[in-house]
Motif scaffolding. Structure first.
Motif, mmCIF file in Angstrom:
data_model
loop_
_atom_site.group_PDB
_atom_site.id
_atom_site.type_symbol
_atom_site.label_atom_id
_atom_site.label_comp_id
_atom_site.label_asym_id
_atom_site.label_seq_id
_atom_site.Cartn_x
_atom_site.Cartn_y
_atom_site.Cartn_z
ATOM 1 N N THR A 1 -18.527 19.589 -6.038
ATOM 2 C CA THR A 1 -18.073 20.460 -4.958
ATOM 3 C C THR A 1 -19.111 20.439 -3.847
ATOM 4 O O THR A 1 -20.306 20.601 -4.095
ATOM 5 C CB THR A 1 -17.884 21.899 -5.469
ATOM 6 N N TYR A 2 -18.644 20.204 -2.624
ATOM 7 C CA TYR A 2 -19.517 20.157 -1.464
ATOM 8 C C TYR A 2 -18.769 20.732 -0.276
ATOM 9 O O TYR A 2 -17.659 20.300 0.029
ATOM 10 C CB TYR A 2 -19.944 18.712 -1.188
ATOM 11 N N LEU A 3 -19.347 21.714 0.371
ATOM 12 C CA LEU A 3 -18.737 22.383 1.527
ATOM 13 C C LEU A 3 -17.307 22.834 1.234
ATOM 14 O O LEU A 3 -16.404 22.665 2.048
ATOM 15 C CB LEU A 3 -18.764 21.468 2.763
ATOM 16 N N GLY A 4 -17.070 23.351 0.039
ATOM 17 C CA GLY A 4 -15.765 23.874 -0.330
ATOM 18 C C GLY A 4 -14.748 22.819 -0.740
ATOM 19 O O GLY A 4 -13.605 23.144 -1.001
ATOM 20 N N VAL B 1 -26.825 12.564 -9.605
ATOM 21 C CA VAL B 1 -26.067 12.073 -8.451
ATOM 22 C C VAL B 1 -26.958 11.091 -7.711
ATOM 23 O O VAL B 1 -27.990 11.477 -7.159
ATOM 24 C CB VAL B 1 -25.648 13.234 -7.521
ATOM 25 N N ASP B 2 -26.564 9.815 -7.717
ATOM 26 C CA ASP B 2 -27.384 8.806 -7.051
ATOM 27 C C ASP B 2 -27.251 8.922 -5.533
ATOM 28 O O ASP B 2 -26.338 9.555 -5.022
ATOM 29 C CB ASP B 2 -27.019 7.392 -7.527
ATOM 30 N N GLU B 3 -28.176 8.306 -4.835
ATOM 31 C CA GLU B 3 -28.229 8.418 -3.379
ATOM 32 C C GLU B 3 -26.955 7.919 -2.693
ATOM 33 O O GLU B 3 -26.460 8.539 -1.760
ATOM 34 C CB GLU B 3 -29.441 7.655 -2.843
ATOM 35 N N SER B 4 -26.404 6.801 -3.172
ATOM 36 C CA SER B 4 -25.217 6.256 -2.515
ATOM 37 C C SER B 4 -24.025 7.205 -2.632
ATOM 38 O O SER B 4 -23.248 7.348 -1.692
ATOM 39 C CB SER B 4 -24.862 4.877 -3.078
ATOM 40 N N THR B 5 -23.887 7.871 -3.768
ATOM 41 C CA THR B 5 -22.811 8.854 -3.929
ATOM 42 C C THR B 5 -23.068 10.056 -3.038
ATOM 43 O O THR B 5 -22.170 10.519 -2.335
ATOM 44 C CB THR B 5 -22.694 9.306 -5.395
ATOM 45 N N ALA B 6 -24.291 10.552 -3.073
ATOM 46 C CA ALA B 6 -24.627 11.740 -2.286
ATOM 47 C C ALA B 6 -24.419 11.496 -0.796
ATOM 48 O O ALA B 6 -23.753 12.272 -0.120
ATOM 49 C CB ALA B 6 -26.062 12.157 -2.559
ATOM 50 N N VAL B 7 -24.947 10.406 -0.299
ATOM 51 C CA VAL B 7 -24.856 10.119 1.134
ATOM 52 C C VAL B 7 -23.437 9.703 1.513
ATOM 53 O O VAL B 7 -22.866 10.220 2.468
ATOM 54 C CB VAL B 7 -25.877 9.035 1.537
ATOM 55 N N GLY B 8 -22.848 8.800 0.756
ATOM 56 C CA GLY B 8 -21.524 8.279 1.104
ATOM 57 C C GLY B 8 -20.416 9.309 1.009
ATOM 58 O O GLY B 8 -19.667 9.522 1.970
ATOM 59 N N LYS B 9 -20.277 9.955 -0.126
ATOM 60 C CA LYS B 9 -19.188 10.913 -0.319
ATOM 61 C C LYS B 9 -19.366 12.143 0.554
ATOM 62 O O LYS B 9 -18.408 12.658 1.115
ATOM 63 C CB LYS B 9 -19.115 11.359 -1.787
ATOM 64 N N MET B 10 -20.599 12.626 0.661
ATOM 65 C CA MET B 10 -20.850 13.823 1.463
ATOM 66 C C MET B 10 -20.560 13.544 2.942
ATOM 67 O O MET B 10 -19.975 14.357 3.631
ATOM 68 C CB MET B 10 -22.282 14.316 1.295
ATOM 69 N N ALA B 11 -20.953 12.356 3.417
ATOM 70 C CA ALA B 11 -20.669 11.998 4.811
ATOM 71 C C ALA B 11 -19.165 11.895 5.042
ATOM 72 O O ALA B 11 -18.655 12.313 6.085
ATOM 73 C CB ALA B 11 -21.355 10.684 5.163
ATOM 74 N N GLU B 12 -18.443 11.361 4.050
ATOM 75 C CA GLU B 12 -16.986 11.248 4.152
ATOM 76 C C GLU B 12 -16.346 12.638 4.253
ATOM 77 O O GLU B 12 -15.451 12.859 5.068
ATOM 78 C CB GLU B 12 -16.464 10.517 2.912
ATOM 79 N N LYS C 1 -17.077 14.140 7.672
ATOM 80 C CA LYS C 1 -16.261 13.490 8.694
ATOM 81 C C LYS C 1 -14.833 14.040 8.655
ATOM 82 O O LYS C 1 -14.237 14.325 9.697
ATOM 83 C CB LYS C 1 -16.241 11.976 8.471
ATOM 84 N N ASN C 2 -14.286 14.230 7.462
ATOM 85 C CA ASN C 2 -12.936 14.783 7.334
ATOM 86 C C ASN C 2 -12.876 16.217 7.834
ATOM 87 O O ASN C 2 -11.887 16.621 8.445
ATOM 88 C CB ASN C 2 -12.473 14.719 5.876
ATOM 89 N N LEU C 3 -13.915 17.006 7.593
ATOM 90 C CA LEU C 3 -13.933 18.389 8.057
ATOM 91 C C LEU C 3 -14.019 18.458 9.582
ATOM 92 O O LEU C 3 -13.421 19.336 10.197
ATOM 93 C CB LEU C 3 -15.118 19.138 7.437
ATOM 94 N N GLU C 4 -14.768 17.532 10.196
ATOM 95 C CA GLU C 4 -14.884 17.506 11.644
ATOM 96 C C GLU C 4 -13.545 17.202 12.302
ATOM 97 O O GLU C 4 -13.258 17.672 13.387
ATOM 98 C CB GLU C 4 -15.914 16.480 12.084
ATOM 99 N N GLY C 5 -12.699 16.423 11.638
ATOM 100 C CA GLY C 5 -11.396 16.050 12.166
ATOM 101 C C GLY C 5 -10.362 17.157 12.078
ATOM 102 O O GLY C 5 -9.306 17.071 12.680
ATOM 103 N N LYS C 6 -10.665 18.206 11.333
ATOM 104 C CA LYS C 6 -9.682 19.301 11.161
ATOM 105 C C LYS C 6 -9.762 20.291 12.280
ATOM 106 O O LYS C 6 -10.678 20.539 12.916
ATOM 107 C CB LYS C 6 -9.926 20.025 9.834
#
Length: 68
Positions: free
Chosen positions: A28-31, A49-60, A63-68
């Motif tokens: 769970t991240y930002l709800g 949680v490896d860095e690629s998951t943390a950075v990649g999924k969290m950034a995704e 980005k989706n929240l910014e579009g809402k």
């Protein structure tokens, strides 16, 4: 978490001193919650949680929240 070299790359739980095993978890991240297959301790449940998951999924998610 600490890492132990035994021919293959293993991640060892720093609390329980046992190898982590991949398993399904919910992050769970930002709800927002999403499923992932990550190494977790079979004893205490701590998830690595490896860095690629943390950075990649969290950034995704951000980005989706910014579009809402």
């Amino acid at each position: 978490m600490k890492e132990r070299e035994e021919g293959a790359h293993q991640i060892i739980c720093a609390k329980c001193n046992v190898p982590l095993k991949k398993g399904k978890v919910h992050i769970t991240y930002l709800g927002n919650t999403f499923p992932a297959e990550l190494p977790r301790c079979p004893s205490c449940g701590m998830v690595h949680v490896d860095e690629s998951t943390a950075v990649g999924k969290m950034a995704e998610i951000e980005k989706n929240l910014e579009g809402k």
